[in-house]
Write a protein that holds these residues in place. Structure first.
Motif, PDB file in Angstrom:
ATOM      1  N   ALA A  26      38.845  41.528  35.980  1.00 32.30           N
ATOM      2  CA  ALA A  26      38.793  40.414  36.878  1.00 32.30           C
ATOM      3  C   ALA A  26      40.219  40.877  37.676  1.00 32.30           C
ATOM      4  N   PRO A  27      39.915  41.724  38.591  1.00 29.28           N
ATOM      5  CA  PRO A  27      41.114  42.166  39.320  1.00 29.28           C
ATOM      6  C   PRO A  27      41.943  41.256  40.003  1.00 29.28           C
ATOM      7  N   ILE A  59      24.290  33.130  44.567  1.00 29.15           N
ATOM      8  CA  ILE A  59      24.072  33.467  43.279  1.00 29.15           C
ATOM      9  C   ILE A  59      25.160  33.023  42.350  1.00 29.15           C
ATOM     10  N   GLY A  60      24.963  32.117  41.572  1.00 23.52           N
ATOM     11  CA  GLY A  60      25.978  31.566  40.659  1.00 23.52           C
ATOM     12  C   GLY A  60      27.004  32.413  40.059  1.00 23.52           C
ATOM     13  N   GLY A  61      28.514  32.348  40.555  1.00 19.91           N
ATOM     14  CA  GLY A  61      29.249  33.284  39.993  1.00 19.91           C
ATOM     15  C   GLY A  61      29.441  34.655  40.752  1.00 19.91           C
ATOM     16  N   ASN A  62      28.846  34.647  42.023  1.00 21.95           N
ATOM     17  CA  ASN A  62      28.635  35.939  42.574  1.00 21.95           C
ATOM     18  C   ASN A  62      30.059  36.352  43.313  1.00 21.95           C
ATOM     19  N   LEU A  63      30.229  37.417  43.452  1.00 17.48           N
ATOM     20  CA  LEU A  63      31.579  38.055  43.884  1.00 17.48           C
ATOM     21  C   LEU A  63      31.157  38.723  45.350  1.00 17.48           C
ATOM     22  N   LEU A  64      32.209  38.587  46.152  1.00 21.58           N
ATOM     23  CA  LEU A  64      32.302  39.586  47.355  1.00 21.58           C
ATOM     24  C   LEU A  64      32.460  40.933  47.287  1.00 21.58           C
ATOM     25  N   LEU A  65      33.255  41.313  46.316  1.00 21.59           N
ATOM     26  CA  LEU A  65      33.879  42.733  46.210  1.00 21.59           C
ATOM     27  C   LEU A  65      33.405  43.458  44.998  1.00 21.59           C
ATOM     28  N   ASN A  66      32.794  42.895  44.026  1.00 22.74           N
ATOM     29  CA  ASN A  66      32.501  43.490  42.807  1.00 22.74           C
ATOM     30  C   ASN A  66      31.420  42.940  42.397  1.00 22.74           C
ATOM     31  N   ASP A  67      30.576  43.968  41.671  1.00 24.98           N
ATOM     32  CA  ASP A  67      29.514  43.769  40.788  1.00 24.98           C
ATOM     33  C   ASP A  67      29.738  43.099  39.447  1.00 24.98           C
ATOM     34  N   SER A  68      28.961  42.353  39.041  1.00 27.79           N
ATOM     35  CA  SER A  68      29.043  41.375  37.693  1.00 27.79           C
ATOM     36  C   SER A  68      27.637  41.549  36.759  1.00 27.79           C
ATOM     37  N   ALA A  69      27.905  41.735  35.347  1.00 25.20           N
ATOM     38  CA  ALA A  69      26.512  41.823  34.699  1.00 25.20           C
ATOM     39  C   ALA A  69      25.831  40.249  34.936  1.00 25.20           C
ATOM     40  N   TRP A  70      26.664  39.391  34.801  1.00 24.41           N
ATOM     41  CA  TRP A  70      25.679  37.875  35.069  1.00 24.41           C
ATOM     42  C   TRP A  70      25.343  37.264  36.533  1.00 24.41           C
ATOM     43  N   TYR A  71      26.304  37.816  37.194  1.00 22.76           N
ATOM     44  CA  TYR A  71      26.564  37.318  38.699  1.00 22.76           C
ATOM     45  C   TYR A  71      26.164  38.157  39.824  1.00 22.76           C
ATOM     46  N   GLY A  72      25.407  38.864  39.578  1.00 24.76           N
ATOM     47  CA  GLY A  72      24.680  39.682  40.691  1.00 24.76           C
ATOM     48  C   GLY A  72      25.548  40.875  41.355  1.00 24.76           C
ATOM     49  N   GLU A  73      24.937  41.605  42.107  1.00 21.87           N
ATOM     50  CA  GLU A  73      25.754  42.682  42.889  1.00 21.87           C
ATOM     51  C   GLU A  73      26.701  42.108  43.810  1.00 21.87           C
ATOM     52  N   LYS A  74      27.569  42.780  44.346  1.00 25.35           N
ATOM     53  CA  LYS A  74      28.613  42.377  45.037  1.00 25.35           C
ATOM     54  C   LYS A  74      28.008  42.059  46.443  1.00 25.35           C
ATOM     55  N   VAL A  91      25.212  31.882  57.499  1.00 26.25           N
ATOM     56  CA  VAL A  91      26.563  31.217  56.974  1.00 26.25           C
ATOM     57  C   VAL A  91      27.051  31.862  55.747  1.00 26.25           C
ATOM     58  N   VAL A  92      28.402  32.232  55.865  1.00 27.93           N
ATOM     59  CA  VAL A  92      29.060  32.845  54.835  1.00 27.93           C
ATOM     60  C   VAL A  92      29.990  32.089  54.011  1.00 27.93           C
ATOM     61  N   LEU A  93      29.808  31.512  52.820  1.00 26.79           N
ATOM     62  CA  LEU A  93      30.762  30.921  52.138  1.00 26.79           C
ATOM     63  C   LEU A  93      30.802  31.770  50.846  1.00 26.79           C
ATOM     64  N   LEU A  94      31.995  32.622  50.735  1.00 31.24           N
ATOM     65  CA  LEU A  94      32.047  33.645  49.516  1.00 31.24           C
ATOM     66  C   LEU A  94      33.470  34.142  49.415  1.00 31.24           C
ATOM     67  N   GLY A  95      33.966  34.159  48.102  1.00 26.23           N
ATOM     68  CA  GLY A  95      35.172  34.719  47.893  1.00 26.23           C
ATOM     69  C   GLY A  95      35.877  34.082  46.859  1.00 26.23           C
ATOM     70  N   LEU A  96      35.536  32.720  46.725  1.00 27.89           N
ATOM     71  CA  LEU A  96      36.383  32.078  45.786  1.00 27.89           C
ATOM     72  C   LEU A  96      36.182  32.416  44.292  1.00 27.89           C
ATOM     73  N   ASN A  97      35.222  32.995  44.083  1.00 30.08           N
ATOM     74  CA  ASN A  97      35.231  33.842  42.335  1.00 30.08           C
ATOM     75  C   ASN A  97      36.222  34.894  42.402  1.00 30.08           C
ATOM     76  N   ASP A  98      36.166  35.647  43.632  1.00 29.93           N
ATOM     77  CA  ASP A  98      37.120  36.964  43.599  1.00 29.93           C
ATOM     78  C   ASP A  98      38.668  36.354  43.597  1.00 29.93           C
ATOM     79  N   ILE A  99      38.997  35.403  44.080  1.00 27.48           N
ATOM     80  CA  ILE A  99      40.286  34.653  43.720  1.00 27.48           C
ATOM     81  C   ILE A  99      40.292  34.148  42.586  1.00 27.48           C
ATOM     82  N   GLY A 100      39.489  33.571  41.895  1.00 24.69           N
ATOM     83  CA  GLY A 100      39.836  32.553  40.843  1.00 24.69           C
ATOM     84  C   GLY A 100      39.416  33.032  39.536  1.00 24.69           C
ATOM     85  N   PHE A 101      38.516  34.081  39.446  1.00 25.25           N
ATOM     86  CA  PHE A 101      38.183  34.701  37.981  1.00 25.25           C
ATOM     87  C   PHE A 101      39.292  35.212  37.252  1.00 25.25           C
ATOM     88  N   SER A 102      40.111  35.682  37.921  1.00 29.05           N
ATOM     89  CA  SER A 102      41.774  36.162  37.333  1.00 29.05           C
ATOM     90  C   SER A 102      42.398  35.037  36.720  1.00 29.05           C
TER      91      SER A 102
END
Length: 380
Positions: free
Chosen positions: A272-273, A216-231, A250-261
């Motif tokens: 964006a914690p 899902i574009g913009g998806n986060l591992l740890l937090n829900d988002s209005a646009w980017y789906g459930e965590k 295959v897991v490739l996830l976490g870049l948005n958690d780091i980069g949105f801030s």
């Protein structure tokens, strides 16, 4: 025995990245959607999701067919007569709010790599629609009952999102499916629209195995988002573990958690914690726990280089380096693939190789996605 051959992870209605129909929904219209299957079989069934609907969703009818090549209205044309679909033996069905259904199997022989067209007739007001924002493939709608329409002329509107359709299963009897779980990189952002050049497409072609795209574009591992789906730690069960015939994740996830801030004050990024590496690791351990609980082999991927992008900054660099070292050295994943190393530029370890860069220094292009598929395919 059925195998899931295509998926799109459901999202709540939103403005999204490009114009779409999710917030207005549908009424007295038909919706035609084209999807590419990664496995073949003699029978096909569809999965429909009303996961974010607040009222029952009525499907007045549905058909399955082979699409004809074309663009614009011609892209909605068919090259085979549509096959009527049934739900518990009935031509129509009502899906409860927050619910999902799997339709009856229909006789249609399909091959791996072949596309099919699913047409839904929505005669009652749907309300805001559960959808998948970034399809990178055109979907069509038109007024009235167009289930039997083969020429496509009645479908006079188009969008690049999928609606209600969350999966297609085939009677392959295979249990070697691979699910890719991630964000916009897995979803295919930066690939050529309409060309099926995501890395999931490339991996299916390389390995000959069913490959499911749960990005899902913009998806986060740890937090829900209005646009980017459930965590990610919440949606894995629905979007992967509930699918048929999957044995590898295959897991490739976490870049948005780091980069949105690090990015500009976009409202969709806020709050964006500041995520610590220990939190990312805990999230990945939860994904591993869930997947292994279902007997899946779990492949962990390092985050791609993203230096120079709007996600990059001093803190993002530190956390991404620490996280990638954990993936490489911890031994907690069954297998590790170093996508960071494979897509990095010569002499510039934190930036995408220019030959693989879509142009935003964050997403690969078609060639970059092929490299990802080669790297992951070599360990499957």
């Amino acid at each position: 025995m059925f195998t899931t051959a295509w998926t799109a992870s459901p999202q709540s209605p939103s403005i999204g990245f490009t114009p779409n129909w999710s917030q207005e929904g549908f009424w007295r219209q038909s919706l035609r959607q084209v999807v590419r299957l990664s496995a073949g079989g003699d029978r096909v069934r569809i999965r429909l999701s009303n996961a974010y609907g607040t009222s029952p969703l009525r499907i007045a009818g549905a058909t399955l067919a082979r699409p004809a090549a074309g663009v614009g209205a011609a892209g909605a044309a068919l090259r085979s007569e549509p096959v009527r679909l049934a739900f518990g033996g009935a031509a129509s069905v009502e899906i409860p709010a927050r619910g999902e259904i799997v339709g009856d199997a229909a006789e249609l022989a399909v091959a791996a790599g072949e596309s099919v067209t699913v047409t839904l007739h929505l005669d009652a007001v749907t309300g805001p629609a559960t959808f998948h924002a970034q399809a990178f493939t055109t979907s069509y709608r038109g007024a009235g009952d167009l289930l039997a329409e083969t020429g496509g002329a009645g479908f006079d509107e188009a969008t690049e999102s999928w609606y209600f359709l969350s999966g297609v299963d085939v009677s392959a009897g295979r249990t070697d499916g691979v699910a890719l779980f991630g964000d916009s990189i897995t979803d295919g952002f930066g690939s050529t629209p309409g060309a099926n050049r995501r890395w999931s497409d490339a991996l299916a072609a390389r390995t000959g195995r069913p490959v499911l795209n749960a990005g899902i574009g913009g998806n986060l591992l740890l937090n829900d988002s209005a646009w980017y789906g459930e965590k990610g730690v919440h949606r894995l069960e629905r979007d992967v573990l509930g699918m048929a015939g999957v044995d590898t994740l295959v897991v490739l996830l976490g870049l948005n958690d780091i980069g949105f801030s690090e990015g500009a004050a976009e409202p969709t990024y806020r709050p964006a914690p500041l995520v610590e590496v220990r939190e990312l690791i805990a999230g990945h351990r939860e994904l591993i726990r869930q997947a292994r609980g279902r007997g899946l082999r779990v492949v962990g991927a390092t985050l791609l280089p993203f230096g120079g992008s709007d996600h990059w900054g001093e803190r993002a660099a530190k956390v991404s380096h620490e996280f990638n070292e954990w993936v490489r050295r911890s031994g907690e994943y069954d297998v590790v693939v170093d996508l960071h190393g494979a897509l990095g530029g010569a002499g510039e370890v934190d930036a995408l190789c220019p030959a693989y860069d879509f142009g935003d220094h964050l997403h690969p292009n078609d060639l970059g996605y092929e490299v990802m598929a080669d790297v992951v395919g070599s360990v499957l």
